[in-house]
Write a protein that holds these residues in place. Structure first.
Motif, PDB file in Angstrom:
ATOM      1  N   PRO A   1       0.799  -1.232   0.000  1.00  0.00           N
ATOM      2  CA  PRO A   1       0.000   0.000   0.000  1.00  0.00           C
ATOM      3  C   PRO A   1       0.832   1.283   0.000  1.00  0.00           C
ATOM      4  O   PRO A   1       0.489   2.243  -0.690  1.00  0.00           O
ATOM      5  CB  PRO A   1      -0.831  -0.119   1.271  1.00  0.00           C
ATOM      6  N   LEU A   2       1.923   1.309   0.738  1.00  0.00           N
ATOM      7  CA  LEU A   2       2.755   2.511   0.764  1.00  0.00           C
ATOM      8  C   LEU A   2       3.386   2.778  -0.594  1.00  0.00           C
ATOM      9  O   LEU A   2       3.439   3.920  -1.056  1.00  0.00           O
ATOM     10  CB  LEU A   2       3.833   2.383   1.839  1.00  0.00           C
ATOM     11  N   ASN A   3       3.821   1.737  -1.269  1.00  0.00           N
ATOM     12  CA  ASN A   3       4.402   1.901  -2.602  1.00  0.00           C
ATOM     13  C   ASN A   3       3.340   2.243  -3.643  1.00  0.00           C
ATOM     14  O   ASN A   3       3.606   2.985  -4.589  1.00  0.00           O
ATOM     15  CB  ASN A   3       5.165   0.643  -2.996  1.00  0.00           C
ATOM     16  N   GLU A   4       2.133   1.726  -3.465  1.00  0.00           N
ATOM     17  CA  GLU A   4       1.029   2.120  -4.347  1.00  0.00           C
ATOM     18  C   GLU A   4       0.719   3.606  -4.166  1.00  0.00           C
ATOM     19  O   GLU A   4       0.453   4.309  -5.147  1.00  0.00           O
ATOM     20  CB  GLU A   4      -0.211   1.288  -4.045  1.00  0.00           C
ATOM     21  N   TYR A   5       0.763   4.064  -2.933  1.00  0.00           N
ATOM     22  CA  TYR A   5       0.542   5.491  -2.650  1.00  0.00           C
ATOM     23  C   TYR A   5       1.603   6.351  -3.325  1.00  0.00           C
ATOM     24  O   TYR A   5       1.289   7.352  -3.976  1.00  0.00           O
ATOM     25  CB  TYR A   5       0.522   5.729  -1.148  1.00  0.00           C
ATOM     26  N   LEU A   6       2.867   5.968  -3.190  1.00  0.00           N
ATOM     27  CA  LEU A   6       3.944   6.749  -3.798  1.00  0.00           C
ATOM     28  C   LEU A   6       3.849   6.744  -5.317  1.00  0.00           C
ATOM     29  O   LEU A   6       4.104   7.764  -5.969  1.00  0.00           O
ATOM     30  CB  LEU A   6       5.298   6.224  -3.326  1.00  0.00           C
TER      31      LEU A   6
ATOM     32  N   LEU B   1       1.431  -1.030  10.328  1.00  0.00           N
ATOM     33  CA  LEU B   1       0.049  -0.574  10.424  1.00  0.00           C
ATOM     34  C   LEU B   1      -0.029   0.862  10.930  1.00  0.00           C
ATOM     35  O   LEU B   1      -0.773   1.686  10.380  1.00  0.00           O
ATOM     36  CB  LEU B   1      -0.749  -1.505  11.341  1.00  0.00           C
ATOM     37  N   ILE B   2       0.756   1.191  11.940  1.00  0.00           N
ATOM     38  CA  ILE B   2       0.753   2.558  12.471  1.00  0.00           C
ATOM     39  C   ILE B   2       1.255   3.543  11.424  1.00  0.00           C
ATOM     40  O   ILE B   2       0.659   4.607  11.210  1.00  0.00           O
ATOM     41  CB  ILE B   2       1.600   2.629  13.763  1.00  0.00           C
ATOM     42  N   LYS B   3       2.341   3.193  10.740  1.00  0.00           N
ATOM     43  CA  LYS B   3       2.894   4.076   9.710  1.00  0.00           C
ATOM     44  C   LYS B   3       1.905   4.275   8.569  1.00  0.00           C
ATOM     45  O   LYS B   3       1.679   5.411   8.123  1.00  0.00           O
ATOM     46  CB  LYS B   3       4.209   3.492   9.188  1.00  0.00           C
ATOM     47  N   ASP B   4       1.286   3.188   8.116  1.00  0.00           N
ATOM     48  CA  ASP B   4       0.318   3.293   7.023  1.00  0.00           C
ATOM     49  C   ASP B   4      -0.902   4.109   7.430  1.00  0.00           C
ATOM     50  O   ASP B   4      -1.403   4.926   6.653  1.00  0.00           O
ATOM     51  CB  ASP B   4      -0.122   1.901   6.576  1.00  0.00           C
ATOM     52  N   ARG B   5      -1.376   3.908   8.646  1.00  0.00           N
ATOM     53  CA  ARG B   5      -2.556   4.664   9.092  1.00  0.00           C
ATOM     54  C   ARG B   5      -2.249   6.149   9.268  1.00  0.00           C
ATOM     55  O   ARG B   5      -3.093   6.993   8.974  1.00  0.00           O
ATOM     56  CB  ARG B   5      -3.120   4.073  10.378  1.00  0.00           C
ATOM     57  N   LEU B   6      -1.061   6.468   9.727  1.00  0.00           N
ATOM     58  CA  LEU B   6      -0.686   7.885   9.829  1.00  0.00           C
ATOM     59  C   LEU B   6      -0.644   8.534   8.460  1.00  0.00           C
ATOM     60  O   LEU B   6      -1.123   9.656   8.271  1.00  0.00           O
ATOM     61  CB  LEU B   6       0.669   8.018  10.536  1.00  0.00           C
ATOM     62  N   ILE B   7      -0.068   7.843   7.494  1.00  0.00           N
ATOM     63  CA  ILE B   7      -0.014   8.389   6.132  1.00  0.00           C
ATOM     64  C   ILE B   7      -1.420   8.519   5.567  1.00  0.00           C
ATOM     65  O   ILE B   7      -1.765   9.540   4.942  1.00  0.00           O
ATOM     66  CB  ILE B   7       0.876   7.501   5.246  1.00  0.00           C
TER      67      ILE B   7
END
Length: 163
Positions: A16-21, A124-130
C-alpha cells in the motif's frame, strides 16, 4: 521505503505505501496533491481552457446565440470535470482503504493465488498515519471539488431551462 521480504511477503508494487507513492507520482493524480493555491489555479486554468476549446465545436454544430454556446460549453467542460474528479476520488479512496486496513490482499503470481497478509503493528501505524494525515485532506479536497462541479452543472441546467 518498502518493507523487507522477511517482514512483508507482499510484492513491492502491491504494498500500500508503494502504491501510494506511485499514485502520487503519476501525471493524472499528481496535480491533486499540489498546495491549495496551485491546485485552485490549475483547476481553474484547465476549466477555462477546456471551455475555450469546446466553444468552437459547439458553435460549429449549432448556429445559436453565443450565450447558449457559452452555457453549453461550460456544461460540457463541467461533465468532463465531474468524470475527472470521480476518477481521482476513486483512486485515492482505494489507496487510503488499503493503507488503513489491518490486512492486505495481494497476488503472488496471478489472479488465481491471492493471499492475505496481516500487517505488523509498526507498518500498520505508519500506514494509518499516512492515510489519515496525508491522503484524507486530498480526498476531502477532491470531494469538495466534485460537489462544486455537480452544483455548477445543476445550476447551469437550471439557467438554461429558465432562459
Amino acid at each position: 521505503m518498502f518493507a523487507p521480504k522477511n517482514v512483508c511477503p507482499v510484492p513491492f508494487d502491491q504494498q500500500p505505501l508503494n502504491e501510494y507513492l506511485a499514485l502520487k507520482k503519476s501525471w493524472f493524480f499528481a496535480w491533486s496533491v499540489l498546495s491549495l493555491s496551485k491546485y485552485i489555479n490549475t483547476v481553474l486554468s484547465i476549466f477555462i481552457l477546456s471551455v475555450i476549446f469546446i466553444i468552437p465545436v459547439i458553435w460549429f454544430y449549432n448556429k445559436i446565440s453565443f450565450l447558449y454556446v457559452l452555457f453549453y460549453s461550460i456544461l460540457c467542460a463541467d461533465v468532463i470535470f465531474i468524470l475527472v474528479f470521480s476518477r481521482l476520488y476513486l483512486g485515492w479512496s482505494y489507496i487510503v482503504k488499503r493503507l488503513l486496513s489491518a490486512t492486505v490482499f495481494y497476488e503472488e503470481s496471478g489472479w488465481y493465488d491471492g493471499q492475505i497478509w496481516i500487517k505488523t503493528a509498526d507498518i500498520l501505524i505508519k500506514d494509518r498515519l499516512i492515510g489519515l494525515y496525508e491522503i484524507n485532506p486530498y480526498i476531502k479536497r477532491i470531494k469538495y471539488s466534485l460537489f462544486l462541479c455537480i452544483s455548477l452543472f445543476l445550476l447551469g441546467i437550471l439557467i438554461l431551462y429558465l432562459i
